[in-house]
Scaffold this motif. Structure first.
Motif, mmCIF file in Angstrom:
data_model
loop_
_atom_site.group_PDB
_atom_site.id
_atom_site.type_symbol
_atom_site.label_atom_id
_atom_site.label_comp_id
_atom_site.label_asym_id
_atom_site.label_seq_id
_atom_site.Cartn_x
_atom_site.Cartn_y
_atom_site.Cartn_z
ATOM 1 N N SER A 285 0.830 -1.214 0.000
ATOM 2 C CA SER A 285 0.000 0.000 0.000
ATOM 3 C C SER A 285 0.856 1.253 0.000
ATOM 4 C CB SER A 285 -0.921 -0.012 1.226
ATOM 5 O OG SER A 285 -1.773 -1.140 1.209
ATOM 6 N N GLU A 286 1.903 1.287 0.832
ATOM 7 C CA GLU A 286 2.779 2.460 0.893
ATOM 8 C C GLU A 286 3.549 2.636 -0.411
ATOM 9 O OE1 GLU A 286 5.305 2.400 4.272
ATOM 10 O OE2 GLU A 286 3.665 2.291 5.733
ATOM 11 N N ALA A 288 2.556 1.708 -3.426
ATOM 12 C CA ALA A 288 1.620 2.178 -4.444
ATOM 13 C C ALA A 288 1.329 3.659 -4.273
ATOM 14 C CB ALA A 288 0.325 1.378 -4.367
ATOM 15 N N GLN A 289 1.210 4.103 -3.019
ATOM 16 C CA GLN A 289 0.944 5.515 -2.764
ATOM 17 C C GLN A 289 2.144 6.372 -3.156
ATOM 18 O OE1 GLN A 289 -0.128 6.322 1.274
ATOM 19 N NE2 GLN A 289 -0.518 8.492 0.932
ATOM 20 N N ALA A 290 3.369 5.903 -2.851
ATOM 21 C CA ALA A 290 4.568 6.658 -3.210
ATOM 22 C C ALA A 290 4.760 6.718 -4.715
ATOM 23 C CB ALA A 290 5.791 6.024 -2.551
ATOM 24 N N LYS A 292 2.566 7.092 -6.923
ATOM 25 C CA LYS A 292 1.654 8.062 -7.527
ATOM 26 C C LYS A 292 2.155 9.491 -7.398
ATOM 27 C CE LYS A 292 -2.429 5.198 -6.665
ATOM 28 N NZ LYS A 292 -3.736 5.099 -5.969
ATOM 29 N N GLN A 293 3.138 9.721 -6.535
ATOM 30 C CA GLN A 293 3.651 11.070 -6.346
ATOM 31 C C GLN A 293 4.456 11.503 -7.560
ATOM 32 O OE1 GLN A 293 5.876 10.998 -2.722
ATOM 33 N NE2 GLN A 293 4.074 10.714 -1.422
#
Length: 314
Positions: A285-286, A288-290, A292-293
């Motif tokens: 999850s972390e 995937a979120q990173a 997107k930045q």
């Protein structure tokens, strides 16, 4: 005068011993609750080392303070001290005592290591050869704990051995119960049963570490490593990766649930009736979120896909 000095030194030694033993017993409260039979062995060794260290520290510090207070030079005394030459007897004594202490500590530590049955480097490299592992026996449980499963439970070795497979990967733990054919991201164990883990790593070196059990085992890629321990206290504990295995290794944690044999069997049935699904994975999850930045961060290894298991605590 000599008899008086001997009596004084003896009294001081007895007082130091009593205080050191008291400090050593306090060391048991500095650690998490003893969750496994192995933790009792490790805590005994730790208490012994604290007791020995306290005796040496108090003895040396006390001698220095006594010398500084009662044997200091008079005011304005700038003369040299007496020309004392080396004392061979004293030098032999203060050399022999540390050597004997080191051998004592090493021998006791090796006994604990051997009783715990931890895989050493040679065993890890020659796992095709059978190895008789000496297991730790749990001491009688306190009244506030669950009663043992049988009257013969004073010796943990007479109870059945539970075989569980452990897969470690960046960054998740997967536990497989081969007899039932289920998988889980939460490790469930029956209390007072000997546990045998067959551990393997899919990528890099990982460290299987449960602080409350005082057990740790490195998991080496392309090696099947067996590891044994005996949980003795019902409760929930934390499993963590003790080796730095990459960016998200801090998220590689799992709950360890020690329960009664009846509750353990109920959990196995419950997990067996569940359909496999993708477990929540914090590292994935972390990442995937990173990703997107807009601002790119340092290059890192992409986490393995989230495991598909029968049971997940999320």
């Amino acid at each position: 005068m000599k008899i008086r000095n001997i009596l004084i030194i003896s009294a001081i030694a007895i007082a130091l011993t009593a205080i050191s033993i008291w400090i050593g017993n306090l060391a048991y409260s500095w650690l998490p609750p003893q969750g496994a039979a192995e933790s009792q062995l490790v805590d005994n060794l730790f208490s012994f080392l604290i007791t020995l260290g306290a005796f040496i520290f108090l003895g040396v510090t006390g001698t220095l303070l006594y010398s500084a207070i009662f044997h200091r030079a008079e005011k304005y005394d700038t003369s040299d001290g007496p020309p004392i030459e080396g004392n061979i007897t004293l030098e032999v004594v203060w050399t022999a005592i540390p050597v004997l202490l080191v051998f004592w500590i090493a021998g006791y530590s090796y006994q604990i290591y051997e009783q715990m049955g931890i895989q050493g480097p040679m065993q890890a490299m020659h796992l095709h050869m059978p190895m008789a592992m000496r297991s730790a026996n749990a001491a009688p449980m306190n009244e506030d704990m669950e009663t043992r499963e049988s009257e013969d439970a004073g010796n943990i070795n007479v109870l059945p051995v539970e075989d569980i497979e452990v897969d470690a990967k960046q960054w998740a733990w997967v536990f497989r119960y081969p007899e039932i054919g289920i998988t889980s991201t939460e490790l469930h164990l029956p209390v007072n049963h000997r546990i045998r883990l067959a551990m393997q790593s899919e990528d890099v070196i990982h460290g299987f570490y449960i602080p409350a059990f005082r057990v740790k085992q490195d998991i080496i890629p392309n090696r099947n490593i067996d590891f044994e321990f005996t949980p003795i206290r019902i409760g929930k504990y934390q499993l963590t990766d003790s080796e730095f295995s990459g960016t998200y290794f801090a998220t590689m944690q799992a709950d360890v649930v020690v329960e009664s044999p009846e509750d353990y069997k109920k959990w196995l049935k419950e997990a067996a009736n569940r359909k496999p699904c993708t477990a929540n994975n914090q590292a994935a999850s972390e990442y995937a979120q990173a990703s997107k930045q807009l601002i790119k961060s340092w290059a890192t290894v992409a986490p393995a896909q989230a495991p598909v298991v029968n049971y997940s605590n999320s």
